[in-house]
Motif scaffolding. Structure first.
Motif, mmCIF file in Angstrom:
data_model
loop_
_atom_site.group_PDB
_atom_site.id
_atom_site.type_symbol
_atom_site.label_atom_id
_atom_site.label_comp_id
_atom_site.label_asym_id
_atom_site.label_seq_id
_atom_site.Cartn_x
_atom_site.Cartn_y
_atom_site.Cartn_z
ATOM 1 N N LYS A 28 -2.670 10.760 1.301
ATOM 2 C CA LYS A 28 -3.113 10.628 -0.089
ATOM 3 C C LYS A 28 -4.499 11.237 -0.286
ATOM 4 C CE LYS A 28 -4.552 7.201 -3.511
ATOM 5 N NZ LYS A 28 -4.885 5.792 -3.752
ATOM 6 N N ASN A 29 -5.405 10.961 0.632
ATOM 7 C CA ASN A 29 -6.790 11.400 0.479
ATOM 8 C C ASN A 29 -6.984 12.879 0.782
ATOM 9 O OD1 ASN A 29 -7.521 8.769 -0.192
ATOM 10 N ND2 ASN A 29 -7.895 8.214 1.948
ATOM 11 N N LYS B 107 3.039 12.168 -9.575
ATOM 12 C CA LYS B 107 2.405 13.472 -9.439
ATOM 13 C C LYS B 107 3.437 14.609 -9.474
ATOM 14 C CE LYS B 107 -2.193 13.253 -8.025
ATOM 15 N NZ LYS B 107 -3.258 14.273 -8.000
ATOM 16 N N THR C 229 0.842 -1.209 0.000
ATOM 17 C CA THR C 229 0.000 0.000 0.000
ATOM 18 C C THR C 229 0.868 1.247 0.000
ATOM 19 O OG1 THR C 229 -1.740 -1.155 1.205
ATOM 20 C CG2 THR C 229 -1.795 1.262 1.237
ATOM 21 N N GLU D 99 2.650 6.791 -6.746
ATOM 22 C CA GLU D 99 1.696 7.790 -7.225
ATOM 23 C C GLU D 99 2.212 9.202 -6.923
ATOM 24 O OE1 GLU D 99 -2.945 9.242 -6.602
ATOM 25 O OE2 GLU D 99 -2.296 7.295 -5.799
ATOM 26 N N ILE D 100 2.790 9.372 -5.733
ATOM 27 C CA ILE D 100 3.360 10.673 -5.373
ATOM 28 C C ILE D 100 4.469 11.044 -6.356
ATOM 29 C CG2 ILE D 100 4.735 11.905 -3.636
ATOM 30 C CD1 ILE D 100 3.244 10.247 -1.506
ATOM 31 N N TRP E 299 -0.239 7.269 5.582
ATOM 32 C CA TRP E 299 -0.029 7.476 4.144
ATOM 33 C C TRP E 299 -1.367 7.612 3.414
ATOM 34 C CZ3 TRP E 299 4.569 7.109 0.937
ATOM 35 C CH2 TRP E 299 5.756 7.170 1.677
ATOM 36 N N LEU E 300 -2.335 6.807 3.811
ATOM 37 C CA LEU E 300 -3.656 6.902 3.188
ATOM 38 C C LEU E 300 -4.313 8.253 3.498
ATOM 39 C CD1 LEU E 300 -4.963 3.278 3.869
ATOM 40 C CD2 LEU E 300 -4.610 4.320 1.609
ATOM 41 N N ILE F 13 1.260 4.119 -2.998
ATOM 42 C CA ILE F 13 1.050 5.553 -2.753
ATOM 43 C C ILE F 13 2.311 6.331 -3.100
ATOM 44 C CG2 ILE F 13 0.560 7.298 -0.993
ATOM 45 C CD1 ILE F 13 -1.101 5.174 0.480
ATOM 46 N N LEU G 28 -2.625 14.916 -1.019
ATOM 47 C CA LEU G 28 -2.157 14.666 -2.378
ATOM 48 C C LEU G 28 -3.253 14.893 -3.409
ATOM 49 C CD1 LEU G 28 0.349 13.730 -3.949
ATOM 50 C CD2 LEU G 28 -0.534 11.392 -3.803
ATOM 51 N N SER G 29 -4.481 14.599 -3.024
ATOM 52 C CA SER G 29 -5.591 14.736 -3.974
ATOM 53 C C SER G 29 -5.859 16.188 -4.349
ATOM 54 C CB SER G 29 -6.862 14.118 -3.372
ATOM 55 O OG SER G 29 -7.201 14.788 -2.160
#
Length: 952
Positions: A391-392, A363, A352, A359-360, A387-388, A356, A395-396
């Motif tokens: 991300k939510n 980005k 997981t 994805e970072i 981290w989640l 993430i 990062l979003s």
């Protein structure tokens, strides 16, 4: 204003009002109940400040309300500061040399009543304002939240890694640039051609340039290499001066433009050179051509390598084909992210977290600066839930364009702890590419109250260095410069980080140039001036005078030509009248002769910078009423003869900086009572026997247990009665473990007193024995010491890096230097009776007037890189064993008129880079007769100079 600043100032007010001593003073003045109300009101508002700061961007009503809170909170901070300052001053007992440790108020009842009424009215007015603010309907719309809005507080980690070493994915780019540098342009008729590396901010253009510049293949290809950072100031004289400085490693000498031009042409004439112009913004072709004309004298194949964000810059500099730098690939981005986010750059075990992280990295669009910043931000946080959440929630929100990484950098700022936000935003006072002196920066942070510690015994400067290191680790600072002892001297900010600092500081900070007027004076808290100020010609802008909350007034650079200036007292009067809340004030380089009395009003000052006021002979005694003063910088006040007699009353003073105060005659008695003192760069014993008892003696120096940095002790004595009077044992230098540099200067003795010196020889040696420093000392200078030998503690200085002995004319021998394993620089100057450097190396065949350096040539001196020998009138030869100094890089010999030859051994030293010999006429004459073949044996030395004879 940076987020969280107001919250922390409110917190400081609450903590101060809860202080027991503060409450006792308030009781004496009859304002205890009003102060309790003030504490409650501030706490009530503090509860919603963080929510208000978050909402103000999208809600103008909240923004206006928050500005009213800001005004009231800053005023409350000033009122309490004034209250406590007055109380501290009145704790001073008239006629007593000691500062009272308890709350004792010695003043008439009428004065007490007057001040109590005055401060009472101010507090009541504040309570009324705060009540109105809290009654505003906006207050009811805000949510209470005492928790700071930060994503993570990292545990302390080792920040010693140099981030420039983590350059990933640029091998092909490096190879391509090197090839361009080596290629000759078949079309061009000019000897010098230009190559431009073009790319948007954060891609690593400068880092790539450094890789190329320092490559061995490039070093071997060019005769001369120069690097300068241009940034947004493209001024011909400044650039020319920088290029010369880079070519010679010498400080600029304030030459006229025609002199600079001749000097530059002389440096590059006929040489194949590489000039790196980093971060060029100038798009004015005429300015470029003016510089280019000065650079055309190089040999064919010379190159100018430019880094720039602008394709237009590449075009006007006649770059035939710019090298367009792209972003890192996905794989390279992930590799760099791993290095920054995980211990030892290892792959995370959690799938997981890995997903993430990838994805970072994507980005970040392959931009190294963004990857480093986000990666270091997440370092050591390896819980999937964290981290989640990141991300939510974070990062979003990022919608980064390829050429705009500020949103990502802003994210790294948003998750900073609030105390680091203040410190970073404060750096908006420094322009792009400014070399920020780290030690001064931390003092500035402390002066503004940004640095806090729950431990009263903890040094705030140490805490400040932790803050700084945290920001370095998170990539907010870069390009650190360290001295030979590993101490950080300066750093820079990436230009994008500089932009971010300006953005988050908002209306609270600004840099003012000669024509700038576009600032919100009423909201302004910190201001700096990025130009040379002459107070007789320049006046503070009228618009700035409305900034009644101003806390920083900082001159970034002042012209060394101070003698051309005329100081006007009205300049200081304007400052004192309009900026009464200042915590930091620069008056450096203004040619002040007498400090104006109007500055007595500056009761809130923590940092007063008076450096390089060359004509100022003394400070007025009223300066001791600036009770909050923590830093007093008098560096370069070359005419300063004395300090205020009551300086002991500056009970909060932490840094008394006296570098280059060459005429200072003595230190006033009582200095030892300033137990908070951390910096005392110069300690001068009185030369006058009559004034000795009114001056600080060595026993007072012994009371200053926490001194750090550099210390110079001047006017040490040799006579028995004076040694007893000065109490050498009282200095207790061996307990000052934070000192890294010590200078011991004895009073110069006339020749007719030589017999007296002989009689006192044991006393002289014993006095030096008593001045034993801590074994952690890194630099020691001994001047005019009259002992026949040095103290036994020389052998215990296992951490010494630099050692200098000057004018010790009776010293006959030194202990073996191979007991100093870290020694890099050795200077032996005017030791006219020196015979040998260790008893076991004494050789009877040598005459006593010849200096023998047998131990200096010992193979165990593995670290010695710099050796200076000077002013030995009878020196005729040097030991052949010098060839064993395998790390020696620089040798300087001067004023040795009888030196006839150089030892063969040192010619084989592959490490030797620079040889300079001055004032050695016999040696010069011999060298002129020698053939070039003799000197070809040491062709690896890049710079050989014997008097005015240049060789090689």
């Amino acid at each position: 204003m940076a987020e969280g600043v107001l919250f922390n100032i409110a917190q400081g007010i609450i903590e101060r009002l809860g202080n027991l001593v503060f409450q006792e003073i308030a009781l004496l003045w009859g304002v205890k109940d009003d102060l309790q109300k003030l504490k409650e009101k501030v706490a009530q508002l503090q509860a919603v400040l963080l929510d208000a700061e978050q909402k103000q961007a999208n809600n103008n009503e909240v923004k206006v309300w928050l500005e009213s809170v800001e005004d009231a909170v800053y005023e409350a901070d000033d009122v309490l500061d004034e209250f406590y300052t007055e109380a501290q001053w009145r704790q001073m007992v008239p006629g007593n040399n000691k500062v009272s440790k308890q709350v004792r108020i010695f003043f008439s009842s009428s004065n007490q009543l007057f001040f109590g009424l005055k401060i009472g009215h101010k507090i009541k007015d504040l309570n009324k304002r705060l009540h109105e603010i809290a009654s505003n309907r906006t207050f009811g719309l805000l949510e209470g939240n005492h928790e700071n809005v930060e994503f993570v507080r990292r545990e302390k980690v080792n920040h010693s890694s140099v981030q420039e070493d983590n350059i990933i994915g640029r091998d092909q780019d490096k190879t391509a640039i090197i090839q361009l540098l080596k290629d000759l342009d078949p079309i061009s008729t000019e000897n010098v051609s230009t190559i431009s590396i073009v790319g948007f901010g954060g891609l690593g253009k400068t880092a790539l340039g450094k890789l190329v510049f320092n490559d061995k293949e490039v070093q071997d290809h060019f005769d001369l290499k120069m690097w300068i950072c241009v940034s947004n100031k493209f001024e011909l004289n400044v650039l020319t001066e920088k290029i010369i400085q880079s070519a010679t490693n010498e400080e600029p000498k304030n030459l006229r433009m025609d002199q600079l031009q001749r000097n530059l042409m002389g440096k590059i004439d006929g040489k194949k050179y590489l000039l790196m112009l980093d971060d060029v913004w100038n798009e004015d072709r005429e300015k470029w051509l003016s510089l280019k004309d000065l650079l055309m004298g190089g040999a064919r194949g010379s190159k100018i390598l430019i880094t720039t964000r602008s394709k237009k810059v590449a075009k006007i500099t006649d770059t035939t084909k710019p090298y367009n730098l792209g972003g890192l690939s996905d794989a390279e981005s992930w590799n760099l992210f791993k290095k920054m986010a995980f211990q030892d750059g290892k792959e995370p075990t959690s799938s997981t977290i890995k997903a993430i992280g990838e994805e970072i990295a994507r980005k970040c669009k392959g931009v190294p600066l963004a990857i480093r910043t986000i990666g270091s931000m997440l370092y050591s946080e390896h819980q999937e839930s964290k981290w989640l959440t990141f991300k939510n929630n974070k990062l979003s929100t990022i919608r980064q364009k390829e050429d705009d990484i500020l949103p990502t950098l802003r994210l790294s700022y948003d998750v900073l702890p609030s105390h680091l936000k203040h410190c970073f935003a404060y750096c908006s006072l420094f322009p792009p590419d400014y070399e920020i002196p780290v030690e001064n920066l931390i003092k500035l942070w402390v002066a503004q109250g940004f640095v806090k510690s729950s431990n009263p015994n903890e040094c705030l400067e140490d805490v400040g260095y932790e803050y700084y290191n945290e920001l370095v680790w998170r990539s907010f600072f870069q390009e650190e410069e360290k001295d030979e002892f590993g101490i950080i001297k300066s750093c820079k900010m990436h230009d994008l980080m500089n932009e971010l600092a300006v953005k988050v500081a908002g209306k609270g900070s600004t840099i003012i140039d000669r024509n700038k007027t576009d600032f919100d004076a009423k909201r302004l808290l910190h201001v700096s001036f990025d130009f040379d100020v002459d107070s007789s010609k320049w006046k503070i802008p009228t618009s700035l005078l409305e900034s009644n909350k101003l806390r920083t007034f900082l001159f970034l650079s002042q012209n060394w030509e101070w003698w051309l200036k005329s100081f006007h007292k009205s300049f200081c009067a304007t400052i004192a009248s309009n900026f009464k809340s200042l915590r930091m004030l620069s008056l450096n380089g203004l040619n002040i002769t007498t400090l104006p009395k109007c500055l007595r009003k500056m009761k809130h000052l923590r940092y007063l910078d008076l450096n390089d006021n060359q004509k100022m002979e003394r400070l007025p005694n009223w300066i001791v009423k600036l009770q909050n003063l923590e830093t007093l910088d008098l560096s370069g006040c070359g005419s300063l003869m004395e300090l205020p007699r009551d300086i002991k009353k500056l009970i909060n003073l932490r840094h008394l900086i006296l570098k280059r105060c060459h005429k200072l005659a003595r230190i006033p008695g009582g200095l030892g009572e300033l137990t908070r003192l951390r910096t005392l760069s110069r300690f001068v014993l009185s030369k006058s026997n009559s004034k000795l008892r009114d001056s600080a003696g060595l026993s007072e120096l012994g009371k200053l247990k926490d001194l750090r940095g550099e210390l110079e002790i001047r006017n040490l004595r040799y006579k028995k009665d004076m040694v007893s009077e000065l109490n050498y044992d009282g200095a207790v230098l061996k307990e000052k473990r934070h000192l890294y540099s010590l200078t011991l200067h004895w009073m110069l003795i006339e020749r007719e007193n030589s017999a007296a010196v002989e009689e006192e020889s044991d006393v002289i040696i014993n006095s030096m024995e008593a001045l034993q420093p801590h074994s952690s000392l890194k630099q020691l200078t001994v001047e005019y010491y009259m002992g026949a030998r040095v103290a036994s503690w020389f052998l215990s200085l296992s951490n010494i890096v630099n050692l200098k002995l000057f004018g010790c004319v009776r010293c006959q021998h030194l202990p073996p230097l191979d007991h100093l394993p870290l020694l890099k620089s050795l200077e032996l100057l005017s030791l006219t009776n020196l015979e040998y450097i260790s008893a076991e190396d004494k050789v009877k065949d040598f005459a006593s007037d010849e200096m023998m350096m047998m131990s200096a040539a010992s193979p165990s001196l593995k670290s010695l890189s710099d050796l200076t020998i000077g002013r030995f009138p009878n020196l005729t030869l040097l030991p052949e064993g010098m060839g064993n100094l395998k790390s020696l890089q620089e040798l300087w010999i001067f004023d040795c008129p009888n030196l006839a030859s150089l030892p063969e051994g040192f010619r084989c030293l592959a490490s030797l880079k620079r040889l300079t010999i001055d004032g050695c006429p016999i040696l010069k004459q011999r060298c002129q007769k020698e053939t070039g073949e003799d000197w070809s044996k040491i062709a690896h030395i890049s710079n050989i100079r014997i008097d005015d004879l240049l060789i090689g």
